[in-house]
Scaffold this motif. Structure first.
Motif, PDB file in Angstrom:
ATOM      1  N   ASN A  29      -9.428 -85.063  17.059  1.00 56.78           N
ATOM      2  CA  ASN A  29     -10.837 -84.806  16.721  1.00 56.78           C
ATOM      3  C   ASN A  29     -11.638 -86.099  16.605  1.00 56.78           C
ATOM      4  O   ASN A  29     -12.798 -86.161  17.033  1.00 56.78           O
ATOM      5  CB  ASN A  29     -10.921 -84.013  15.409  1.00 56.78           C
ATOM      6  CG  ASN A  29     -10.639 -82.532  15.605  1.00 56.78           C
ATOM      7  OD1 ASN A  29     -10.963 -81.971  16.641  1.00 56.78           O
ATOM      8  ND2 ASN A  29     -10.026 -81.903  14.631  1.00 56.78           N
ATOM      9  N   GLN A  65     -17.865 -88.501  22.400  1.00 60.05           N
ATOM     10  CA  GLN A  65     -19.223 -87.945  22.494  1.00 60.05           C
ATOM     11  C   GLN A  65     -20.270 -89.006  22.175  1.00 60.05           C
ATOM     12  O   GLN A  65     -21.383 -88.975  22.708  1.00 60.05           O
ATOM     13  CB  GLN A  65     -19.366 -86.766  21.531  1.00 60.05           C
ATOM     14  CG  GLN A  65     -18.589 -85.528  21.960  1.00 60.05           C
ATOM     15  CD  GLN A  65     -18.652 -84.421  20.921  1.00 60.05           C
ATOM     16  OE1 GLN A  65     -19.463 -84.467  20.006  1.00 60.05           O
ATOM     17  NE2 GLN A  65     -17.784 -83.434  21.055  1.00 60.05           N
ATOM     18  N   GLN A  85     -10.892 -83.562   8.341  1.00 63.88           N
ATOM     19  CA  GLN A  85     -12.156 -83.629   9.076  1.00 63.88           C
ATOM     20  C   GLN A  85     -13.253 -84.266   8.221  1.00 63.88           C
ATOM     21  O   GLN A  85     -14.090 -85.014   8.726  1.00 63.88           O
ATOM     22  CB  GLN A  85     -12.587 -82.235   9.529  1.00 63.88           C
ATOM     23  CG  GLN A  85     -11.883 -81.732  10.781  1.00 63.88           C
ATOM     24  CD  GLN A  85     -10.498 -81.174  10.484  1.00 63.88           C
ATOM     25  OE1 GLN A  85     -10.069 -81.171   9.341  1.00 63.88           O
ATOM     26  NE2 GLN A  85      -9.810 -80.717  11.505  1.00 63.88           N
ATOM     27  N   SER A 140     -12.386 -87.235  19.999  1.00 64.68           N
ATOM     28  CA  SER A 140     -13.430 -86.400  20.588  1.00 64.68           C
ATOM     29  C   SER A 140     -14.816 -86.813  20.075  1.00 64.68           C
ATOM     30  O   SER A 140     -15.765 -86.931  20.854  1.00 64.68           O
ATOM     31  CB  SER A 140     -13.158 -84.928  20.262  1.00 64.68           C
ATOM     32  OG  SER A 140     -14.166 -84.105  20.791  1.00 64.68           O
ATOM     33  N   GLN A 141     -14.929 -87.059  18.758  1.00 68.66           N
ATOM     34  CA  GLN A 141     -16.212 -87.483  18.177  1.00 68.66           C
ATOM     35  C   GLN A 141     -16.678 -88.811  18.767  1.00 68.66           C
ATOM     36  O   GLN A 141     -17.854 -88.981  19.123  1.00 68.66           O
ATOM     37  CB  GLN A 141     -16.070 -87.642  16.654  1.00 68.66           C
ATOM     38  CG  GLN A 141     -16.003 -86.338  15.882  1.00 68.66           C
ATOM     39  CD  GLN A 141     -15.938 -86.580  14.385  1.00 68.66           C
ATOM     40  OE1 GLN A 141     -16.704 -87.355  13.834  1.00 68.66           O
ATOM     41  NE2 GLN A 141     -14.998 -85.915  13.711  1.00 68.66           N
ATOM     42  N   SER A 156     -14.834 -87.655   9.369  1.00 68.80           N
ATOM     43  CA  SER A 156     -16.254 -87.711   9.716  1.00 68.80           C
ATOM     44  C   SER A 156     -16.991 -88.751   8.877  1.00 68.80           C
ATOM     45  O   SER A 156     -17.865 -89.460   9.380  1.00 68.80           O
ATOM     46  CB  SER A 156     -16.896 -86.338   9.520  1.00 68.80           C
ATOM     47  OG  SER A 156     -16.356 -85.397  10.418  1.00 68.80           O
TER      48      SER A 156
END
Length: 470
Positions: free
Chosen positions: A314, A321, A353, A317-318, A357
Motif C-alpha cells: 500500500n 500515485q 494504514q 501504491s501511495q 499514511s
C-alpha cells in the motif's frame, strides 16, 4: 536457551492463504475470482486444515478495483470448494472497514458471512484491545463457526512474551476455539517463536495457529522452530505467491516436515498441480504491474521498520500515485517514529494504514505532523480502542485540538445501525448483504450496487455478449 529436538507426536496442519493474504501481501489484493475458480478443484483435493479466501482487504478491493461483488465471490468459492473449510479474517469491531461499527452490524455481518459459506472466522483487534473482539467472538460462536481469536504480534517496550501468553489465556477464557499468533511483519524470530509456543502450550488448552510472513527472510525458520515447539497449525501460501512479503511456501514447509512425527500429510504432486495455475496468475499480475517485484525480496530492515507485507504494497501504491517511489526509504524510516508517538500500536490493518499514511504525509509535506488524516485523529482520540503504550501528548494535543480522549469501549458509544442503514440504502440495496456492503464502505458500495443492478446500456450489451460466448 536449550530445547528438546524430539518433535511432538502429532500432525502439523496447514492453512493456505493463496486466495487471500498471499495476493493481498504481494499484489494489493488484486486477484480476481476468475483467477481463482480454475484452481479450486485442485485446491479442494489437497486436504488443508483450511483455505483462507475472504475478509481482510478482499471485500474493499472486490468492489473498488475489480468490480466484483464480494458476497458473490464467497458463494462461488463455497460451491467450488465443497470439501474444504473456508476461513476469513475479521477485524473485530472494525469488521472489514476502517471504523468501529455498532454491535448489531457486527452480529449481522458474522451471520451473513457464515450463512454464505465461511467456516472459520479469525477475529483480531489491531490494538489487542479484547473489548473490541467481544461482540464478534460471541456472534461467531452463536452462528456456529469456528472462533479463532488472534493476537497481533509485535515488538516494542510494552510487548513481551508474558504479555502475549496472558492475552492468549484471556482469549481462551472468552471462548476462543483456537488461538492465532498473527505475526504480520515477520518480526517473530525463530528462537522467540519456539519459546512463545512452548509457554502458550503450558497455559492454554486450545490449538495454537501461527501466522507469519517471509518479509525478513526468517519465516520458514520460524515455522520449523514453532513445529518443534508443538504449534498445531501454520499459515502458508502456494509457491507462486509465497515468500517475500507473503507467507512461507506451502510446498517447502510440507517437505521440511515430511517423514517426521509432524508430517503434514500433504501430497507434493497435488500441491504442484494447484501451483501450476497460480504461476500463470502471478506472471499475469506482474506483467500488468500489479505485482511489484520489490515485495518479493527479503528485507531484514523490516525488523527495524516493522512494516507488514500488505502495508508495504500500500505504501508503494501511495508513493507511485504521487510519483515519489524514490522516497520509500524516507517513509520507512518515519514509520517507527510515528508508531512511537502513537503509543506503539501493532502495525496491522487498520493501524498499519493509519501509521503508514501519517508517515507518508510527514515526509511529503516536509514537516512532521503538519497535517493529520481523520483516521490519525480517531486513533489518537481512542476511537479504535486502548493504545498499548504511552502516547506523545504533544502530538495528540496538536491532532485533537481540545477534543476529549475516549476511555470506554468505543462501540458502547454507538447506536444500533442496521435498521437505519436499511432505510438509507433501500433504493439500491436489495439484500442485507448489500446493506452491509454499504455500511462498511459507504463511499464505494452504493455506486457499485447501482451499476450492478442498473448497468449502463453498453454494459448490458457486454453482459449479453459474454453469456452468448459461454
Amino acid at each position: 536457551m536449550s530445547f528438546d529436538l524430539d518433535m511432538p507426536q502429532k500432525k502439523l496442519y496447514i492453512t493456505d492463504t493463496i486466495l487471500r493474504d498471499a495476493h493481498q501481501s504481494q499484489a494489493a489484493t488484486r486477484m480476481r475470482l476468475d483467477d481463482m475458480l480454475p484452481a479450486c478443484e485442485a485446491l479442494d483435493e489437497i486436504g488443508y486444515w483450511s483455505i483462507e479466501c475472504w475478509g481482510g482487504a478482499t471485500f474493499d478491493a472486490c468492489m473498488r478495483f475489480l468490480h466484483e461483488d464480494p458476497w458473490e465471490r464467497l458463494r462461488a468459492l463455497r460451491k467450488a470448494l465443497p470439501h474444504s473449510r473456508l476461513q476469513m479474517l475479521l477485524r473485530g469491531q472494525n469488521l472489514l472497514g476502517y471504523r468501529h461499527y455498532a454491535d448489531d452490524v457486527v452480529e449481522a455481518f458474522v451471520e451473513k458471512s457464515v450463512g454464505n459459506g465461511i467456516d472459520i472466522i479469525r477475529v483480531f483487534d489491531a490494538l489487542n484491545d479484547t473489548r473490541n473482539m467481544e461482540a464478534a467472538m460471541k456472534a461467531v460462536r452463536k452462528y456456529g463457526a469456528v472462533c479463532e481469536a488472534a493476537i497481533s504480534y509485535t515488538t516494542s517496550p510494552v510487548h513481551n512474551e508474558a504479555y502475549f501468553v496472558r492475552l492468549a489465556r484471556q482469549l481462551e477464557e472468552m471462548g476462543a476455539d483456537t488461538i492465532c499468533i498473527k505475526d504480520m511483519a515477520n518480526l517473530l524470530l525463530p528462537m522467540d517463536a519456539y519459546s512463545l509456543i512452548r509457554e502458550m502450550k503450558k497455559e492454554v488448552h486450545v490449538p495454537i495457529h501461527l501466522h507469519t510472513h517471509n518479509t525478513t527472510g526468517t519465516g520458514s525458520m520460524v515455522y520449523f522452530m514453532a513445529g518443534l515447539a508443538g504449534v498445531d497449525i501454520v499459515d502458508c501460501a502456494l509457491s507462486p505467491l509465497a515468500n517475500g512479503t507473503s507467507q512461507p511456501a506451502t510446498e517447502s514447509i510440507a517437505a521440511a516436515f515430511a517423514g517426521t512425527a509432524r508430517d503434514t500429510g500433504l501430497d507434493q504432486k497435488k500441491l504442484s498441480r494447484a501451483a501450476e495455475h497460480f504461476k500463470k496468475v502471478a506472471q499475469s499480475m506482474q506483467d500488468e504491474g500489479i505485482l511489484n517485484p520489490k515485495v518479493l525480496r527479503v528485507d531484514p530492515n523490516t525488523l527495524l521498520y516493522q512494516v507488514p507485507g500488505g502495508m508495504l504494497s500500500n505504501l508503494l501504491s501511495q508513493l507511485k500515485q504521487a510519483h515519489a517511489e524514490d522516497r520509500l526509504e524516507e517513509v520507512l524510516q518515519e514509520v517507527p517514529n510515528v508508531r512511537r508517538d502513537f503509543g506503539y500500536p501493532p502495525l496491522v490493518t487498520p493501524t498499519s494504514q493509519i501509521v503508514g499514511s501519517q508517515a507518508v504525509l510527514n515526509v511529503m509535506s516536509g514537516e512532521r505532523y503538519k497535517m493529520f488524516p481523520k483516521e490519525s485523529k480517531m486513533l489518537l482520540r481512542g476511537e479504535y480502542g486502548r493504545l498499548p503504550g504511552e502516547v506523545n501528548e504533544e502530538v495528540r494535543r496538536k491532532a485533537l485540538d481540545g477534543a476529549p480522549v475516549i476511555t470506554c469501549r468505543p462501540a458502547d458509544l454507538l447506536e444500533p445501525e442496521m435498521e437505519k442503514m436499511r432505510k438509507e440504502t433501500r433504493e439500491y440495496a436489495r439484500t442485507d448483504e448489500d446493506v452491509l456492503s454499504c455500511a462498511l464502505f459507504p463511499q464505494v458500495a452504493p455506486d457499485f450496487l447501482k451499476k450492478k443492478y442498473h448497468p449502463a446500456p453498453e454494459e448490458k450489451v457486454r453482459e449479453i455478449t459474454v453469456m452468448w460466448k459461454q
